[in-house]
Design an enzyme around this catalytic site. Structure first.
Site, mmCIF file in Angstrom:
data_model
loop_
_atom_site.group_PDB
_atom_site.id
_atom_site.type_symbol
_atom_site.label_atom_id
_atom_site.label_comp_id
_atom_site.label_asym_id
_atom_site.label_seq_id
_atom_site.Cartn_x
_atom_site.Cartn_y
_atom_site.Cartn_z
ATOM 1 N N HIS A 90 0.815 -1.322 -0.009
ATOM 2 C CA HIS A 90 0.094 0.023 -0.028
ATOM 3 C C HIS A 90 0.665 1.383 0.091
ATOM 4 O O HIS A 90 0.425 2.147 -0.697
ATOM 5 C CB HIS A 90 -0.974 0.075 1.436
ATOM 6 C CG HIS A 90 -2.324 -0.706 1.080
ATOM 7 N ND1 HIS A 90 -2.739 -1.384 1.711
ATOM 8 C CD2 HIS A 90 -2.848 -0.655 -0.134
ATOM 9 C CE1 HIS A 90 -3.947 -2.183 1.388
ATOM 10 N NE2 HIS A 90 -3.967 -1.418 -0.010
ATOM 11 N N ARG A 101 -7.402 -10.118 -17.357
ATOM 12 C CA ARG A 101 -6.932 -11.349 -17.330
ATOM 13 C C ARG A 101 -7.541 -12.021 -15.895
ATOM 14 O O ARG A 101 -7.219 -11.483 -14.937
ATOM 15 C CB ARG A 101 -5.050 -11.218 -17.273
ATOM 16 C CG ARG A 101 -4.550 -11.221 -18.384
ATOM 17 C CD ARG A 101 -3.038 -11.194 -17.977
ATOM 18 N NE ARG A 101 -2.402 -11.049 -19.559
ATOM 19 C CZ ARG A 101 -1.644 -10.018 -19.781
ATOM 20 N NH1 ARG A 101 -1.740 -8.954 -19.194
ATOM 21 N NH2 ARG A 101 -0.913 -10.178 -21.041
ATOM 22 N N ARG A 157 -11.423 -11.692 -20.723
ATOM 23 C CA ARG A 157 -10.735 -12.836 -21.275
ATOM 24 C C ARG A 157 -11.038 -14.266 -20.261
ATOM 25 O O ARG A 157 -10.917 -14.170 -19.069
ATOM 26 C CB ARG A 157 -9.075 -12.891 -21.481
ATOM 27 C CG ARG A 157 -8.469 -14.365 -21.974
ATOM 28 C CD ARG A 157 -7.162 -14.094 -22.354
ATOM 29 N NE ARG A 157 -6.230 -13.984 -21.038
ATOM 30 C CZ ARG A 157 -4.968 -14.049 -20.951
ATOM 31 N NH1 ARG A 157 -4.390 -13.768 -22.073
ATOM 32 N NH2 ARG A 157 -4.424 -14.147 -19.849
ATOM 33 N N GLU A 173 -3.769 -15.382 -31.183
ATOM 34 C CA GLU A 173 -2.338 -15.602 -30.667
ATOM 35 C C GLU A 173 -1.879 -16.917 -31.094
ATOM 36 O O GLU A 173 -0.697 -17.267 -31.018
ATOM 37 C CB GLU A 173 -2.375 -15.615 -29.111
ATOM 38 C CG GLU A 173 -3.557 -16.204 -28.521
ATOM 39 C CD GLU A 173 -3.758 -15.943 -27.120
ATOM 40 O OE1 GLU A 173 -2.612 -15.108 -26.288
ATOM 41 O OE2 GLU A 173 -4.740 -16.530 -26.391
ATOM 42 N N ASN A 184 1.876 -11.625 -27.520
ATOM 43 C CA ASN A 184 3.226 -12.394 -26.758
ATOM 44 C C ASN A 184 3.163 -13.979 -27.245
ATOM 45 O O ASN A 184 4.180 -14.382 -27.542
ATOM 46 C CB ASN A 184 2.838 -12.326 -25.311
ATOM 47 C CG ASN A 184 2.527 -10.841 -24.762
ATOM 48 O OD1 ASN A 184 2.942 -9.876 -25.449
ATOM 49 N ND2 ASN A 184 1.848 -10.708 -23.611
ATOM 50 N N ASP A 185 1.946 -14.299 -27.362
ATOM 51 C CA ASP A 185 2.023 -15.631 -27.654
ATOM 52 C C ASP A 185 1.921 -15.792 -29.293
ATOM 53 O O ASP A 185 2.728 -16.870 -29.530
ATOM 54 C CB ASP A 185 0.501 -16.342 -27.152
ATOM 55 C CG ASP A 185 0.707 -16.738 -25.727
ATOM 56 O OD1 ASP A 185 1.593 -17.605 -25.371
ATOM 57 O OD2 ASP A 185 -0.388 -16.584 -24.964
ATOM 58 N N ARG A 194 8.375 -18.077 -24.666
ATOM 59 C CA ARG A 194 8.492 -16.951 -24.197
ATOM 60 C C ARG A 194 9.131 -16.841 -22.789
ATOM 61 O O ARG A 194 9.185 -16.048 -22.054
ATOM 62 C CB ARG A 194 7.109 -16.257 -24.071
ATOM 63 C CG ARG A 194 5.910 -17.138 -22.991
ATOM 64 C CD ARG A 194 4.515 -16.570 -23.602
ATOM 65 N NE ARG A 194 4.201 -15.457 -22.682
ATOM 66 C CZ ARG A 194 2.946 -14.987 -22.584
ATOM 67 N NH1 ARG A 194 1.969 -15.517 -23.690
ATOM 68 N NH2 ARG A 194 2.631 -13.989 -22.072
ATOM 69 N N CYS A 253 -3.632 -6.485 -27.896
ATOM 70 C CA CYS A 253 -3.523 -6.508 -26.469
ATOM 71 C C CYS A 253 -1.978 -7.232 -25.703
ATOM 72 O O CYS A 253 -2.024 -7.262 -24.841
ATOM 73 C CB CYS A 253 -4.765 -7.216 -25.702
ATOM 74 S SG CYS A 253 -4.846 -8.766 -26.102
HETATM 75 C C1 PEP Z 1 -0.566 -12.469 -25.295
HETATM 76 O O1 PEP Z 1 -0.303 -13.627 -25.373
HETATM 77 O O2 PEP Z 1 -0.209 -11.447 -26.172
HETATM 78 C C2 PEP Z 1 -1.464 -11.938 -24.340
HETATM 79 C C3 PEP Z 1 -2.047 -10.586 -24.101
HETATM 80 O O3 PEP Z 1 -1.933 -13.103 -23.425
HETATM 81 P P1 PEP Z 1 -0.958 -13.521 -22.241
HETATM 82 O O4 PEP Z 1 0.184 -12.710 -22.262
HETATM 83 O O5 PEP Z 1 -1.696 -13.314 -20.741
HETATM 84 O O6 PEP Z 1 -0.789 -15.012 -22.687
HETATM 85 MG MG MG Z 2 -1.744 -15.243 -24.598
#
Ligand code: PEP
Ligand code: MG
Length: 583
Positions: A189, A296, A332, A430, A453-454, A464, A501
């Site tokens: 906090h 998430r 999601r 993704e 990301n994926d 990753r 995203c």
């Molecule tokens: C992604 O894969 O880009 C994504 C936003 O999901 P996460 O990073 O939670 O797998």
């Molecule tokens: Mg993902």
């Protein structure tokens, strides 16, 4: 000169003389008579009542200075004063261990805090600091003292072993340039309050109270997490320049908060926030996000012994939807598996979990878990705009299977007579197969958001979580960009809303390119919203499109980055204006 590393908890740079603050103070000795026991019990009760009044006042003051959510810290602390676990324990220590009230409340606080710290739940662990804080407040009332941090008379950097929320609130903002603590994380906090009050802070810098002498110059880099102790004049001058540049930049960016994210010729996109908790939702609203582009939900499911039930989930989704009204919240559905297994589901070991039963695949295999989440979401949609987003979709057949389960969730609620609201249903793109099939897949859904990301991990075959290949995993690789383009420029996309995203959406270097590829929205961690908006507002849509076209023709990520750099979009090197070799 010494350089220490901690965690940047509140952005900005502070330079000034140190004031040392240690919470650990010597305690009075025990051994009470029967009369004294009655007296100490009464003193404790009076001090608790006074502390309760103080907390009510502190909550009011903080609400005016930093907002309603921050003030909630003190309201929650006031409730702890009604908790027999804490006060009852202190009373027993007076009666059984013959402790004076000061020692009893401090020891009781330490014991309850230690219990909380041993729990697996991160949120409950973080509440240990609140218990210690409440105990310290009662003790301060018993001692009749003024808070020492309220008495700092000249602009200073506070160097402390630990700071509690009441310490942070006691700080005189004009004389507090920044602070550093030995312990604590960015979600404590004190760190949250520092951000709300705009005080640069570094937490979790072990050894800092021994490394600094009172009055010594300290530089606090609340963005990078660096603490420089006793720097020479040249180093101070270099950091001072950086501090002024950062302050000017922050002011410029703050001025953008309520302006649209549009190119110079008026092409508008939306900027939204990625969130992983209800606290993040509040921050998103604060920073002017136009919606939640990715909620998430994993935090509800991980590190516990059983699945959260429908009511628990409903409450979280309802609160998020209400807080964002009238903006949408894209929730999601459960995306576990991969590097986040669910022990209570009894999932079998997988050699390649990222290629295994994760995301939507897992939900389709365990429909009861999925149905519960969908019912909670449909119920929450009565209270705001909920868009349901399915992760890790590979093709249209999976989407159809998910729709069948969603229909079942709707019927179950109707049979129970429980109200449900309208939702939009979309997918994350993704997996490369989904990107390649976008022209057919988009026809099955109302929206899509690209998870770079994926998508990068699967397109470039780079795990990753593997640091050894992290440098290869560049989402600006033209292969990833072509996959993105096959969605945003898919034949038949029509007016279909397509966002991004993954982390790439929050990179100001990439934003012009993504705009040029034709995204409807970029969703990112809230602190970078303003930087990305500034990037979007710096060029025309025509320029962005030309840049995207050229990037798609590049041979590798380095070429794409060089192209962007030539147009002035380059990552800062991140190098501090000194060469502090890490200790
Ligand atoms: C992604 O894969 O880009 C994504 C936003 O999901 P996460 O990073 O939670 O797998
Ligand atoms: Mg993902």
């Amino acid at each position: 000169m010494k350089v220490l590393r901690g965690t940047g908890a509140s952005a900005g740079i502070a330079i000034g003389p140190a004031v040392l603050f240690r919470r650990r103070m010597p305690l009075v000795a025990g051994g009470l008579s029967a009369d004294a026991i009655a007296r100490e019990t009464a003193r404790l009760a009076a001090a608790v009542a006074r502390a309760r009044r103080e907390l009510a006042g502190a909550a009011k003051g903080l609400e005016a200075a930093a907002g309603r959510d921050e003030a909630g810290v003190f309201e929650a602390q006031a409730l702890m004063l009604d908790d027999p676990e804490l006060i009852g324990r202190a009373e027993r220590l007076i009666q059984v261990a013959l402790c004076p009230a000061e020692r009893a409340i401090e020891d009781a606080g330490a014991e309850v805090a230690a219990q909380l710290e041993s729990l697996p739940d991160e949120y409950l662990r973080a509440r240990a600091a609140d218990v210690r804080d409440v105990a310290a407040r009662v003790r301060a009332v018993l001692e009749g003292g003024v808070h020492p941090l309220a008495e700092i008379a000249t602009p200073s950097v506070i160097v402390a072993d630990e700071l509690f929320p009441s310490d942070t609130a006691a700080l005189d903002r004009r004389n507090t340039l920044g602070f550093v603590t030995e312990v604590g994380g960015p979600t404590a906090h004190a760190a949250i309050l520092a951000r709300a009050l705009g005080i640069p802070a570094v937490v979790g810098a072990p050894g800092v109270t021994s490394a600094v002498s009172p009055g010594e110059t300290v530089i606090v880099d609340g963005t990078g997490g660096t603490v420089v102790v006793a720097p020479g004049a040249a180093v101070v001058a270099a950091w001072e320049e950086k501090r002024q540049a950062a302050a000017t930049r922050r002011k410029d960016l703050a001025a953008l908060r309520d302006l649209p994210a549009e190119t110079v010729d008026g092409h508008r996109i939306e900027l939204a926030a990625n969130v992983g908790s209800l606290d993040d939702v509040a921050e998103a609203v604060d920073r002017g996000a136009e919606g939640v582009g990715l909620f998430r939900t994993e935090f509800l499911f991980l590190r516990r012994e059983a699945a959260p039930d429908e009511d628990e989930q409903f409450e979280v989704y309802r609160r998020a939807a209400t807080a964002m009204q009238p903006r949408p919240v894209i929730v999601r559905t459960l995306d576990v598996g991969g590097d986040e297994p669910l022990p209570w589901l009894g999932m079998a070991h997988e050699d390649n979990p990222f290629l295994g039963l994760r995301g939507l695949r897992l939900c389709l295999r365990y429909p009861d878990v999925f149905l519960t989440q969908l019912r909670a979401l449909l119920r929450a949609a009565v209270h705001g705009h909920i868009w349901i987003m399915l992760p890790m979709v590979a093709d249209a057949e999976e989407v159809r299977a998910a729709h069948r389960i969603l229909d079942e969730a709707r019927s179950q609620l109707s049979r129970r007579g429980v109200p449900q609201g309208p939702v939009r249903v979309g997918i994350m793109i993704e997996i490369p197969s989904a990107a390649l099939l976008a022209d057919t897949l988009l026809g099955e859904v109302e929206f899509a958001s690209i998870g770079t990301n994926d998508l990068t991990q699967y397109a470039l075959a780079v795990d990753r979580t593997n640091a050894r290949v992290a440098s290869i995993a560049d989402p600006l690789h033209p292969a990833v960009l072509r996959l993105i383009a096959s969605v945003t420029r898919a034949p038949g996309r029509g007016e279909r809303w397509v966002g991004v995203c993954g982390e790439l959406a929050g990179d100001p270097v990439a934003a012009p390119l993504l705009v040029g590829l034709g995204v409807s929205e970029l969703s990112m961690t809230p602190p970078v919203l303003a930087e990305v908006k500034a990037a979007v507002r710096s060029l025309s849509f025509g320029e962005a499109t030309a840049l995207a076209d050229r990037a798609l023709a590049c041979r590798g990520a380095a070429e794409v980055r060089a192209l962007l750099a030539a147009r002035g979009f380059a990552s800062p090197t991140g190098a501090a204006p000194l060469d502090p070799a890490p200790p």
